[in-house]
Design an enzyme around this catalytic site. Structure first.
Site, PDB file in Angstrom:
ATOM      1  NE  ARG A  19      -2.028  -1.313   3.596  1.00  0.00           N
ATOM      2  CZ  ARG A  19      -2.618  -0.997   4.920  1.00  0.00           C
ATOM      3  NH1 ARG A  19      -3.737  -0.311   5.013  1.00  0.00           N
ATOM      4  NH2 ARG A  19      -1.869  -1.415   5.827  1.00  0.00           N
ATOM      5  CG  ASN A  37      -3.942  -4.522   3.139  1.00  0.00           C
ATOM      6  OD1 ASN A  37      -3.132  -4.397   1.858  1.00  0.00           O
ATOM      7  ND2 ASN A  37      -3.047  -4.583   4.279  1.00  0.00           N
TER       8      ASN A  37
END
Length: 90
Positions: A19, A37
């Site tokens: 990320r 996520n």
């Protein structure tokens, strides 16, 4: 012309700074949107920008950060949402 893609990345993509690396790459390319996520272990991205930059992001997603092991990148166009920046969602 601004385009929007919903991108799902699967493989070993959680716990490897995917990320944070995606945010860095998106900002470098001038892309807006978000990354988060998913409960199934994948990473979900919504990205908006010019097509050359989006293509570059998708190509990067296929590799990801150093410790990622990307198995699949699936992307589909969607309606533009006019994101103002790129953020990591939890």
């Amino acid at each position: 012309m601004i385009k929007h893609f919903n991108i799902t990345v699967s493989g070993k993509v959680q716990g490897v700074f995917y990320r944070a690396s995606t945010k860095h790459k998106a900002e470098e390319l001038g892309i807006t949107g978000f990354v988060k996520n998913m409960p199934n272990g994948s990473v979900y991205i919504e990205a908006e920008g010019q097509m050359p930059q989006l293509s570059a992001l998708i190509d990067w997603c296929k590799i990801g950060p150093t410790h990622a092991k990307v198995e699949n990148v699936h992307f589909v166009p969607d309606d533009v949402m006019d994101f103002k920046g790129f953020e990591i969602k939890h």
